[in-house]
Motif scaffolding. Structure first.
Motif, PDB file in Angstrom:
ATOM      1  N   ASP A   1      42.108  51.432  42.510  1.00 42.25           N
ATOM      2  CA  ASP A   1      41.579  50.250  43.192  1.00 42.25           C
ATOM      3  C   ASP A   1      40.365  49.755  42.400  1.00 42.25           C
ATOM      4  OD1 ASP A   1      40.650  48.291  44.848  1.00 42.25           O
ATOM      5  OD2 ASP A   1      40.283  49.586  46.574  1.00 42.25           O
ATOM      6  N   LEU A   2      40.453  48.550  41.865  1.00 42.06           N
ATOM      7  CA  LEU A   2      39.389  47.996  41.030  1.00 42.06           C
ATOM      8  C   LEU A   2      38.691  46.821  41.706  1.00 42.06           C
ATOM      9  CD1 LEU A   2      41.290  48.012  37.618  1.00 42.06           C
ATOM     10  CD2 LEU A   2      39.669  49.714  38.469  1.00 42.06           C
ATOM     11  N   ALA A   3      38.771  46.728  43.029  1.00 42.57           N
ATOM     12  CA  ALA A   3      38.185  45.607  43.760  1.00 42.57           C
ATOM     13  C   ALA A   3      36.742  45.356  43.300  1.00 42.57           C
ATOM     14  CB  ALA A   3      38.232  45.885  45.262  1.00 42.57           C
ATOM     15  N   PRO A   4      36.389  44.074  43.151  1.00 41.12           N
ATOM     16  CA  PRO A   4      37.121  42.865  43.565  1.00 41.12           C
ATOM     17  C   PRO A   4      38.190  42.400  42.592  1.00 41.12           C
ATOM     18  CG  PRO A   4      35.031  42.232  42.620  1.00 41.12           C
ATOM     19  CD  PRO A   4      35.036  43.732  42.630  1.00 41.12           C
ATOM     20  N   LEU A   5      38.320  43.062  41.442  1.00 46.97           N
ATOM     21  CA  LEU A   5      39.433  42.752  40.559  1.00 46.97           C
ATOM     22  C   LEU A   5      40.738  43.231  41.203  1.00 46.97           C
ATOM     23  CD1 LEU A   5      37.936  43.960  37.153  1.00 46.97           C
ATOM     24  CD2 LEU A   5      38.165  41.592  37.919  1.00 46.97           C
ATOM     25  N   ARG A   6      41.800  42.503  40.928  1.00 44.45           N
ATOM     26  CA  ARG A   6      43.114  42.933  41.396  1.00 44.45           C
ATOM     27  C   ARG A   6      43.990  43.216  40.180  1.00 44.45           C
ATOM     28  NH1 ARG A   6      44.660  38.094  45.153  1.00 44.45           N
ATOM     29  NH2 ARG A   6      43.061  37.105  43.885  1.00 44.45           N
ATOM     30  N   ILE A   7      44.865  44.215  40.312  1.00 41.07           N
ATOM     31  CA  ILE A   7      45.658  44.629  39.166  1.00 41.07           C
ATOM     32  C   ILE A   7      47.047  45.041  39.621  1.00 41.07           C
ATOM     33  CG2 ILE A   7      44.926  47.057  39.217  1.00 41.07           C
ATOM     34  CD1 ILE A   7      44.786  46.840  36.101  1.00 41.07           C
TER      35      ILE A   7
ATOM     36  N   ARG B   1      35.972  36.846  25.293  1.00 43.88           N
ATOM     37  CA  ARG B   1      36.220  35.534  25.894  1.00 43.88           C
ATOM     38  C   ARG B   1      35.867  35.604  27.368  1.00 43.88           C
ATOM     39  NH1 ARG B   1      40.215  31.388  24.019  1.00 43.88           N
ATOM     40  NH2 ARG B   1      40.240  29.786  25.645  1.00 43.88           N
ATOM     41  N   PRO B   2      35.200  34.566  27.880  1.00 43.04           N
ATOM     42  CA  PRO B   2      34.925  34.538  29.325  1.00 43.04           C
ATOM     43  C   PRO B   2      36.224  34.444  30.119  1.00 43.04           C
ATOM     44  CG  PRO B   2      33.569  32.938  28.141  1.00 43.04           C
ATOM     45  CD  PRO B   2      34.597  33.423  27.179  1.00 43.04           C
ATOM     46  N   LEU B   3      36.230  35.087  31.264  1.00 42.56           N
ATOM     47  CA  LEU B   3      37.370  35.005  32.176  1.00 42.56           C
ATOM     48  C   LEU B   3      37.001  34.086  33.335  1.00 42.56           C
ATOM     49  CD1 LEU B   3      38.483  38.757  32.350  1.00 42.56           C
ATOM     50  CD2 LEU B   3      39.546  36.918  31.037  1.00 42.56           C
ATOM     51  N   PRO B   4      37.547  32.879  33.391  1.00 47.69           N
ATOM     52  CA  PRO B   4      37.208  31.962  34.481  1.00 47.69           C
ATOM     53  C   PRO B   4      37.551  32.569  35.836  1.00 47.69           C
ATOM     54  CG  PRO B   4      38.397  30.826  32.724  1.00 47.69           C
ATOM     55  CD  PRO B   4      38.499  32.284  32.434  1.00 47.69           C
ATOM     56  N   TRP B   5      36.872  32.083  36.858  1.00 48.29           N
ATOM     57  CA  TRP B   5      37.156  32.559  38.211  1.00 48.29           C
ATOM     58  C   TRP B   5      38.633  32.330  38.547  1.00 48.29           C
ATOM     59  CZ3 TRP B   5      33.508  35.570  39.737  1.00 48.29           C
ATOM     60  CH2 TRP B   5      32.176  35.297  39.436  1.00 48.29           C
ATOM     61  N   ALA B   6      39.237  33.301  39.207  1.00 50.77           N
ATOM     62  CA  ALA B   6      40.632  33.256  39.670  1.00 50.77           C
ATOM     63  C   ALA B   6      41.635  33.202  38.523  1.00 50.77           C
ATOM     64  CB  ALA B   6      40.860  32.083  40.614  1.00 50.77           C
ATOM     65  N   SER B   7      41.224  33.534  37.313  1.00 48.43           N
ATOM     66  CA  SER B   7      42.160  33.560  36.184  1.00 48.43           C
ATOM     67  C   SER B   7      42.881  34.905  36.135  1.00 48.43           C
ATOM     68  CB  SER B   7      41.428  33.308  34.864  1.00 48.43           C
ATOM     69  OG  SER B   7      40.488  34.338  34.613  1.00 48.43           O
ATOM     70  N   THR B   8      43.970  34.941  35.368  1.00 47.24           N
ATOM     71  CA  THR B   8      44.800  36.138  35.269  1.00 47.24           C
ATOM     72  C   THR B   8      44.982  36.511  33.805  1.00 47.24           C
ATOM     73  OG1 THR B   8      46.008  35.486  37.261  1.00 47.24           O
ATOM     74  CG2 THR B   8      47.018  37.177  35.884  1.00 47.24           C
ATOM     75  N   LEU B   9      44.753  37.772  33.494  1.00 45.12           N
ATOM     76  CA  LEU B   9      44.945  38.288  32.151  1.00 45.12           C
ATOM     77  C   LEU B   9      46.245  39.085  32.122  1.00 45.12           C
ATOM     78  CD1 LEU B   9      43.621  38.657  29.302  1.00 45.12           C
ATOM     79  CD2 LEU B   9      42.689  40.818  30.189  1.00 45.12           C
ATOM     80  N   LEU B  10      47.127  38.737  31.172  1.00 38.99           N
ATOM     81  CA  LEU B  10      48.424  39.402  31.053  1.00 38.99           C
ATOM     82  C   LEU B  10      48.502  40.180  29.748  1.00 38.99           C
ATOM     83  CD1 LEU B  10      50.829  36.517  32.183  1.00 38.99           C
ATOM     84  CD2 LEU B  10      50.025  38.437  33.561  1.00 38.99           C
TER      85      LEU B  10
ATOM     86  N   PRO C   1      38.413  37.619  40.634  1.00 38.55           N
ATOM     87  CA  PRO C   1      38.275  36.990  41.954  1.00 38.55           C
ATOM     88  C   PRO C   1      37.872  35.521  41.844  1.00 38.55           C
ATOM     89  CG  PRO C   1      36.413  38.414  41.495  1.00 38.55           C
ATOM     90  CD  PRO C   1      37.398  38.665  40.412  1.00 38.55           C
ATOM     91  N   SER C   2      38.034  34.807  42.947  1.00 41.07           N
ATOM     92  CA  SER C   2      37.594  33.417  42.994  1.00 41.07           C
ATOM     93  C   SER C   2      36.075  33.356  42.954  1.00 41.07           C
ATOM     94  CB  SER C   2      38.107  32.744  44.270  1.00 41.07           C
ATOM     95  OG  SER C   2      39.524  32.772  44.308  1.00 41.07           O
ATOM     96  N   ALA C   3      35.562  32.191  42.639  1.00 37.45           N
ATOM     97  CA  ALA C   3      34.110  32.018  42.533  1.00 37.45           C
ATOM     98  C   ALA C   3      33.450  32.337  43.867  1.00 37.45           C
ATOM     99  CB  ALA C   3      33.784  30.596  42.108  1.00 37.45           C
ATOM    100  N   PRO C   4      32.328  33.077  43.846  1.00 40.06           N
ATOM    101  CA  PRO C   4      31.645  33.396  45.112  1.00 40.06           C
ATOM    102  C   PRO C   4      31.055  32.134  45.741  1.00 40.06           C
ATOM    103  CG  PRO C   4      30.314  34.073  43.232  1.00 40.06           C
ATOM    104  CD  PRO C   4      31.630  33.644  42.680  1.00 40.06           C
ATOM    105  N   GLU C   5      31.048  32.131  47.062  1.00 41.13           N
ATOM    106  CA  GLU C   5      30.471  30.975  47.763  1.00 41.13           C
ATOM    107  C   GLU C   5      28.954  30.973  47.601  1.00 41.13           C
ATOM    108  OE1 GLU C   5      31.618  30.915  51.803  1.00 41.13           O
ATOM    109  OE2 GLU C   5      33.788  30.872  51.389  1.00 41.13           O
ATOM    110  N   ARG C   6      28.445  29.806  47.325  1.00 39.80           N
ATOM    111  CA  ARG C   6      26.991  29.666  47.182  1.00 39.80           C
ATOM    112  C   ARG C   6      26.359  29.389  48.536  1.00 39.80           C
ATOM    113  NH1 ARG C   6      25.738  26.182  41.679  1.00 39.80           N
ATOM    114  NH2 ARG C   6      26.795  27.603  40.197  1.00 39.80           N
ATOM    115  N   ARG C   7      25.328  30.200  48.835  1.00 36.76           N
ATOM    116  CA  ARG C   7      24.628  29.985  50.097  1.00 36.76           C
ATOM    117  C   ARG C   7      23.684  28.795  49.968  1.00 36.76           C
ATOM    118  NH1 ARG C   7      22.814  36.147  51.794  1.00 36.76           N
ATOM    119  NH2 ARG C   7      24.948  37.030  51.889  1.00 36.76           N
TER     120      ARG C   7
END
Length: 464
Positions: free
Chosen positions: A229-235, A380-389, A448-454
């Motif tokens: 389990d690599l949360a918040p990353l999903r695999i 390389r930066p990994l944009p929010w909600a992107s997927t690496l294959l 993960p998706s971008a965190p919500e800004r307070r």
């Protein structure tokens, strides 16, 4: 006539020449013996052609290792050899009941839907009980006949033989109604009996092949790791063996969290497909995990250490791989740092469906070849909600197709699945419906998706 006098004439040509000679003799003699002798010669030529076709069919059956395809081939060949309008192979279960039906000349699925599977009584039941060939010139008048169910073609003549595998009746092979309207004869029965005998051996070989293939696949899968389990990353990961041969492959994947907070991921392929490839794969995977955990440095350093360790092996051991660190910086996001050792490049799929092929000009050679050569790192930066294959070449290689075309097709498929659940994306990219010339390993990691800004507190409010 053959151009080379030392070569035998083709059977049809030789029979034609003999028949012509007999016609000449008959005209001179003026007797009926010519007609009888000519018919015998034609029958002999026909028998030779049928025997040749039988031998060709036996050779073809011995090369077919898919049981279902083999059974269909047996029925088709049987109907063709005897020139029968209908053919069927009823497969028997352990209790002696029919459990499957393969046909020629009639739609098996429609027949099973309308009439169900054959019943083990009547003429077919006697064939099961007697284990001897069955020949019926008039089905309707035979006292053992129970008629035909609704939707079943009405058949007048029948020829059936039991099909045995290792002394057990595997099923019944039977034909009905010759195209010329004549009853089945001794030659037809002999041909079908010979075909059934060869088919039993082929069926046993196909069953052993499939059993070996299942055992091989289970062994391979047990050597692959359970992903953490690599949360918040999903695999997610998938493995699919080659479609044709039961080979122990060297494809693998792995993922593990590191002490410095990064995540180490790798997909690789050990050269070769033999009994040694899978154990070597496990050794390399374990060494990489230990080196990555110990060094916590750039992937090039980890793979360089692996390369030097492999150079101590007595026999050369080569493998291709992509090793990567997924790093996170608070307030900034995720970055992938990777090194490529002669492996297909990873794909980066952004949430909007854009696909980037991570293939810098500078890359490394496979490990186990020359540990003295330097290994470059890339980031390389990994944009929010992107997927690496990450994947092995079996996913993009096809016979007769350029590997770059396979990579483009994979990128196009991945683009349409950019926002699909990760398990659904993997299932769509690697399925048992596809035919793979080589083993396939696939690892998909999603940021993960971008965190919500307070909202910032207003002046005068608590926290201002």
């Amino acid at each position: 006539m053959s151009e080379d006098p030392w070569l035998p004439e083709p059977e049809d040509e030789a029979a034609g020449r003999v028949t012509a000679a007999l016609e000449e003799i008959g005209r001179r003699a003026g007797s009926r013996s010519f007609e009888e002798l000519s018919a015998q010669v034609r029958q002999l030529a026909l028998g030779q052609r049928r025997l040749r076709r039988l031998l060709d069919a036996v050779v073809a059956m011995s090369a077919d290792m898919d049981t279902r395809a083999l059974l269909q081939h047996i029925v088709d060949v049987a109907a063709d050899l005897v020139a029968a309008r209908y053919g069927a192979l009823g497969v028997l279960g352990d209790s002696g009941e029919f459990v499957d039906l393969i046909t020629a000349g009639v739609d098996a699925e429609r027949l099973k839907g309308e009439s169900g599977l054959p019943q083990s009584h009547g003429l077919l039941g006697s064939l099961i009980a007697d284990r001897r060939p069955l020949r019926v010139d008039d089905v309707a008048s035979d006292p053992r006949s129970v008629g035909f169910p609704e939707g079943h073609p009405v058949m007048r003549t029948l020829l059936g033989v039991p099909l045995t595998v290792r002394g057990t009746v595997y099923g019944n092979l039977y034909l009905a109604d010759k195209y010329d309207g004549t009853p089945f004869g001794d030659d037809d029965e002999a041909l079908l009996t010979a075909l059934a005998s060869a088919a039993g051996v082929s069926i046993e070989n196909a069953r052993l092949y499939e059993r070996l293939k299942r055992a091989t696949e289970q062994f391979q899968r047990r050597m692959l790791p359970v992903l953490p389990d690599l949360a918040p990353l999903r695999i997610e990961a998938r493995y699919e063996p080659a479609s044709e041969l039961p080979r122990l492959g060297g494809d693998w994947y792995d993922a593990t969290p590191l002490p410095d907070g990064a995540v180490f991921v790798v997909v690789g392929d050990v050269t070769g497909h033999d009994v040694e490839a899978a154990p070597l794969m496990a050794q390399i995977r374990n060494m990489l995990r230990a080196l990555a955990f110990d060094r916590c440095g750039p992937p090039s350093l980890v793979v360089d250490k692996l390369d030097r360790a492999l150079s101590t092996y007595g026999d050369p051991t080569a493998a291709t791989l992509v090793a990567a660190r997924i790093e996170h910086e608070a307030g900034v996001g995720y970055t992938v740092r990777w090194t490529n050792a002669g492996h297909p490049p990873p794909l980066l799929v952004t949430a909007d469906g854009t696909v980037h092929v991570l293939a810098p000009e500078q890359h490394g050679i496979p490990v186990g070849v020359d540990p003295a050569l330097p290994r470059p790192d890339h980031s390389r930066p990994l944009p929010w909600a992107s997927t690496l294959l990450l994947f092995t070449d079996g996913l993009i290689e096809r016979r007769g197709q350029d590997i770059d075309a396979g990579l483009r097709q994979l990128a196009e498929r991945a683009a349409t699945l950019a926002t699909a659940p990760l398990h659904a994306l993997c299932d769509a990219l690697i399925t048992r419906r596809d035919a793979y010339d080589d083993d396939v390993a696939l690892l998909a990691l999603r940021v993960p998706s971008a965190p919500e800004r307070r909202p910032r507190p207003q002046e005068g409010q608590p926290g201002s």
